[in-house]
Structures are given as structure tokens and as C-alpha cells.
Design a protein around this motif. Sequence first.
Motif, PDB file in Angstrom:
ATOM      1  N   GLY A 273     -78.444  53.374 -52.955  1.00  0.00           N
ATOM      2  CA  GLY A 273     -77.044  53.093 -53.234  1.00  0.00           C
ATOM      3  C   GLY A 273     -77.329  51.946 -54.399  1.00  0.00           C
ATOM      4  N   ALA A 274     -78.088  51.636 -53.873  1.00  0.00           N
ATOM      5  CA  ALA A 274     -78.469  50.667 -55.728  1.00  0.00           C
ATOM      6  C   ALA A 274     -79.735  50.982 -55.952  1.00  0.00           C
ATOM      7  N   ASP A 275     -80.291  50.652 -57.335  1.00  0.00           N
ATOM      8  CA  ASP A 275     -82.142  50.077 -57.465  1.00  0.00           C
ATOM      9  C   ASP A 275     -82.680  48.571 -57.339  1.00  0.00           C
ATOM     10  N   LEU A 276     -80.705  47.800 -57.269  1.00  0.00           N
ATOM     11  CA  LEU A 276     -82.403  46.665 -57.103  1.00  0.00           C
ATOM     12  C   LEU A 276     -80.925  45.474 -56.144  1.00  0.00           C
ATOM     13  N   GLY A 277     -80.699  44.690 -55.610  1.00  0.00           N
ATOM     14  CA  GLY A 277     -79.850  44.031 -54.723  1.00  0.00           C
ATOM     15  C   GLY A 277     -80.788  42.677 -54.462  1.00  0.00           C
ATOM     16  N   VAL A 278     -79.534  41.010 -54.445  1.00  0.00           N
ATOM     17  CA  VAL A 278     -80.067  40.119 -54.014  1.00  0.00           C
ATOM     18  C   VAL A 278     -79.067  39.638 -52.968  1.00  0.00           C
ATOM     19  N   ALA A 279     -79.986  39.093 -52.030  1.00  0.00           N
ATOM     20  CA  ALA A 279     -79.558  38.979 -50.691  1.00  0.00           C
ATOM     21  C   ALA A 279     -80.792  37.587 -49.661  1.00  0.00           C
ATOM     22  N   GLY A 280     -79.767  37.066 -48.670  1.00  0.00           N
ATOM     23  CA  GLY A 280     -80.244  36.013 -48.781  1.00  0.00           C
ATOM     24  C   GLY A 280     -81.122  36.297 -47.819  1.00  0.00           C
ATOM     25  N   ARG A 281     -82.616  35.563 -47.200  1.00  0.00           N
ATOM     26  CA  ARG A 281     -84.088  36.593 -46.744  1.00  0.00           C
ATOM     27  C   ARG A 281     -82.861  36.071 -45.019  1.00  0.00           C
ATOM     28  N   ASP A 282     -82.348  35.592 -45.057  1.00  0.00           N
ATOM     29  CA  ASP A 282     -81.832  34.869 -43.210  1.00  0.00           C
ATOM     30  C   ASP A 282     -81.610  36.886 -43.062  1.00  0.00           C
ATOM     31  N   VAL A 283     -80.377  37.460 -44.458  1.00  0.00           N
ATOM     32  CA  VAL A 283     -80.354  39.123 -44.033  1.00  0.00           C
ATOM     33  C   VAL A 283     -81.736  39.702 -44.102  1.00  0.00           C
ATOM     34  N   LEU A 284     -82.035  39.121 -45.160  1.00  0.00           N
ATOM     35  CA  LEU A 284     -83.680  40.392 -45.358  1.00  0.00           C
ATOM     36  C   LEU A 284     -84.917  40.700 -43.926  1.00  0.00           C
ATOM     37  N   ILE A 285     -84.192  39.756 -43.172  1.00  0.00           N
ATOM     38  CA  ILE A 285     -85.331  39.393 -42.376  1.00  0.00           C
ATOM     39  C   ILE A 285     -84.353  40.351 -40.934  1.00  0.00           C
ATOM     40  N   GLU A 286     -82.773  39.741 -40.462  1.00  0.00           N
ATOM     41  CA  GLU A 286     -82.493  40.741 -40.261  1.00  0.00           C
ATOM     42  C   GLU A 286     -82.303  42.998 -39.923  1.00  0.00           C
ATOM     43  N   HIS A 287     -82.366  42.836 -41.582  1.00  0.00           N
ATOM     44  CA  HIS A 287     -82.141  44.212 -41.421  1.00  0.00           C
ATOM     45  C   HIS A 287     -83.666  44.922 -41.645  1.00  0.00           C
ATOM     46  N   GLY A 288     -85.002  43.995 -42.235  1.00  0.00           N
ATOM     47  CA  GLY A 288     -85.617  44.930 -42.491  1.00  0.00           C
ATOM     48  C   GLY A 288     -85.490  45.521 -43.499  1.00  0.00           C
ATOM     49  N   LEU A 289     -87.061  46.369 -44.024  1.00  0.00           N
ATOM     50  CA  LEU A 289     -87.288  45.807 -45.738  1.00  0.00           C
ATOM     51  C   LEU A 289     -87.915  47.024 -45.863  1.00  0.00           C
ATOM     52  N   ASP A 290     -87.512  47.861 -44.602  1.00  0.00           N
ATOM     53  CA  ASP A 290     -88.179  49.992 -44.741  1.00  0.00           C
ATOM     54  C   ASP A 290     -87.590  50.059 -46.405  1.00  0.00           C
ATOM     55  N   GLY A 291     -88.460  50.646 -47.449  1.00  0.00           N
ATOM     56  CA  GLY A 291     -88.083  51.305 -48.263  1.00  0.00           C
ATOM     57  C   GLY A 291     -87.992  50.709 -49.398  1.00  0.00           C
ATOM     58  N   MET A 292     -88.049  49.783 -49.453  1.00  0.00           N
ATOM     59  CA  MET A 292     -87.435  48.071 -50.470  1.00  0.00           C
ATOM     60  C   MET A 292     -89.256  47.442 -51.075  1.00  0.00           C
ATOM     61  N   TYR A 293     -88.819  46.442 -51.806  1.00  0.00           N
ATOM     62  CA  TYR A 293     -89.711  46.200 -52.361  1.00  0.00           C
ATOM     63  C   TYR A 293     -89.255  44.435 -52.641  1.00  0.00           C
ATOM     64  N   GLN A 294     -89.817  43.080 -51.928  1.00  0.00           N
ATOM     65  CA  GLN A 294     -89.428  42.414 -51.897  1.00  0.00           C
ATOM     66  C   GLN A 294     -90.249  41.022 -52.997  1.00  0.00           C
ATOM     67  N   PRO A 295     -90.055  41.687 -54.825  1.00  0.00           N
ATOM     68  CA  PRO A 295     -90.897  40.920 -56.126  1.00  0.00           C
ATOM     69  C   PRO A 295     -90.409  39.386 -55.867  1.00  0.00           C
ATOM     70  N   LEU A 296     -89.578  38.977 -56.202  1.00  0.00           N
ATOM     71  CA  LEU A 296     -89.143  38.066 -56.054  1.00  0.00           C
ATOM     72  C   LEU A 296     -88.066  36.388 -55.884  1.00  0.00           C
ATOM     73  N   ASP A 297     -88.508  35.995 -54.831  1.00  0.00           N
ATOM     74  CA  ASP A 297     -88.062  34.187 -54.336  1.00  0.00           C
ATOM     75  C   ASP A 297     -86.805  34.670 -55.847  1.00  0.00           C
ATOM     76  N   LEU A 298     -85.600  34.020 -55.244  1.00  0.00           N
ATOM     77  CA  LEU A 298     -84.847  33.710 -56.567  1.00  0.00           C
ATOM     78  C   LEU A 298     -84.795  32.093 -56.897  1.00  0.00           C
ATOM     79  N   ASN A 299     -85.058  31.482 -55.219  1.00  0.00           N
ATOM     80  CA  ASN A 299     -84.725  29.928 -55.526  1.00  0.00           C
ATOM     81  C   ASN A 299     -83.505  29.642 -56.040  1.00  0.00           C
ATOM     82  N   ILE A 300     -81.817  30.933 -55.010  1.00  0.00           N
ATOM     83  CA  ILE A 300     -80.965  30.436 -55.064  1.00  0.00           C
ATOM     84  C   ILE A 300     -80.087  30.507 -53.824  1.00  0.00           C
ATOM     85  N   ALA A 301     -79.159  29.861 -53.314  1.00  0.00           N
ATOM     86  CA  ALA A 301     -78.002  29.576 -52.324  1.00  0.00           C
ATOM     87  C   ALA A 301     -79.208  29.388 -51.568  1.00  0.00           C
ATOM     88  N   ARG A 302     -79.601  27.937 -51.377  1.00  0.00           N
ATOM     89  CA  ARG A 302     -80.774  27.333 -50.646  1.00  0.00           C
ATOM     90  C   ARG A 302     -80.118  26.989 -49.086  1.00  0.00           C
TER      91      ARG A 302
END
Length: 212
Positions: free
Chosen positions: A63-92
Motif C-alpha cells: 500500500g506504500a513503497d516505503l515508510g518510517v516506523a519506530g523500532r518498537d512498532v517494527l518489532i511488534e509487527h515483524g519485518l515480513d516482506g520488508m527491507y529495513q535499510p536505514l536507522d534514521l536516528n529520529i524519534a529517539r
Amino acid sequence: MITLALSKGRIFEETLPLLKAAGIEVLDNPETSRKLILATNSPDVQVVLVRASDVPTYVQYGGADLGVAGRDVLIEHGLDGMYQPLDLNIARCRMSVAVRDDFDYAAAIKQGSRIRVATKYTQIARQHFADKGVHVDLIKLYGSMELAPLTGLADAIVDLVSTGNTLKANHLIEVEKVMEISSRLVVNQAALKLKREPLRRMIDAFAAAIPA
Ligand code: ATP
Ligand code: PRP
């Protein structure tokens, strides 16, 4: 068209400078507009506004090609079907265990008591206490975690802490840090193949603009 999923508030605000570095300016202000699809100065880039915890779902299913999400949200959701190329160091911020300031957490752990823990982050909490060998009953909440120890719903919470002001205002103290949190860029795996060039350019521009 490239579609970027962002949530309103801190993630939107803190992603703006990264977008600017990639030459992209969002043409609407999400705080004043009711639009959920925001145009940018680039005719082939648009931003979609979703709930923070829905960003991985949008990116996973394309539904989106890319997105920005907290590490918290990504751990809870899992990373199926996604690459996580960058830690943006924001919303720390950090994920921590907190209790009422009159609750003896160390003694409860030492005695091996079962502890009731309220949290929105059940995966992270489950893993944390399993690693420590502490028995817990997890209670899932969707917000206002700080209230749980004050009302007797739980002995402890696992929640995000930044300045510590929210804990302090509710007579809670941080007793354990679970992990450091920042927001990450996530990219749909199929999109990275199909739209390789424009996505690569955007990822590289973001990478060069990550705050220290
Ligand atoms: P939802 O709308 O899905 O309930 P939310 O209310 O947690 O999500 P935000 O408050 O915008 O959404 O938080 C987005 C992300 O920002 C969180 O997932 C976390 O990674 C980070 N974050 C949350 N609180 C703080 C804070 N106080 N300081 C810094 N970063 C934070
Ligand atoms: C987050 C989090 C904590 C608070 C911690 O809430 O859920 O309650 O920040 O920050 P502090 O340590 O600086 O007080 P947020 O500010 O995002 O409000 P929300 O519940 O509306 O998302």
C-alpha cells in the motif's frame, strides 16, 4: 509513483528534513489539512498518512513503497516482506520497565513473585522478561499505560520514555531499560526490485542526511 507512509506528529516532523535532503517538499500540512494523501513538489512522490502502528502493514502489503516506523512498532509487527535499510536516528527514546515509586521491584523479582505487566508492546515485554527468567502476566493496553500501576491493574508497565516527565507526573519510576528506540526506514521488497532506481536514490539521500 513512489508512495511513502508516515504517521502524523513526531515522525512526520522529523522526516521532513530527510525528505528535503532528497529534494522533496510536502505541499500540505497534516496538522491543518484533512487530506490523507499529500502531494509533494515531485510529481512522482506522494506521502500517505497512517497510524504509527499501521506503517509496517502498508509497507508489507505494498500500500506504500516505503515508510518510517519506530523500532518498537517494527518489532511488534515483524519485518515480513520488508527491507529495513536505514536507522534514521529520529524519534529517539527508550523502552523501559516502570513501577509505582513505592513498589519494591527488586524485592518482587528476588522473591520470584509473578508480576503483572501492562503494555502496548507485548512482544518486546514477553521477550525481555523471558530473557531475564522473570515470570509475568502480560496485560495488553492500547494507551495510557501509566495509569495501570496507579489503579492496581498492574504492578509494572513497559512503555516508551524520553524526558521521563510522563512517569514523574504519575509517580512512577524507571527500574529497567529494555532497549533504545529510534525510527527506521522500511521498504517493500517487491517495490525495491520494480522501482529500484528512484527508491535507491531516495534511500541514498536519506542516508546522507541522517542526524548525528
Ligand atoms: P499509534 O497512533 O499507532 O497509537 P503512537 O501514538 O505511539 O502510535 P506516536 O506517538 O506518533 O504514535 O509515536 C510514533 C513513534 O515515535 C513511536 O513508535 C516511537 O518509536 C516514537 N516515540 C514515541 N514516543 C516518543 C517520545 N516521547 N519521544 C521520542 N520518540 C517517541
Ligand atoms: C509517549 C509515550 C510516553 C511519553 C514518554 O507518549 O507513550 O507516554 O511519550 O515521553 P516523556 O518521557 O518525554 O514524558 P506521546 O507523547 O507520544 O503521547 P501519545 O500517548 O499521545 O502518543
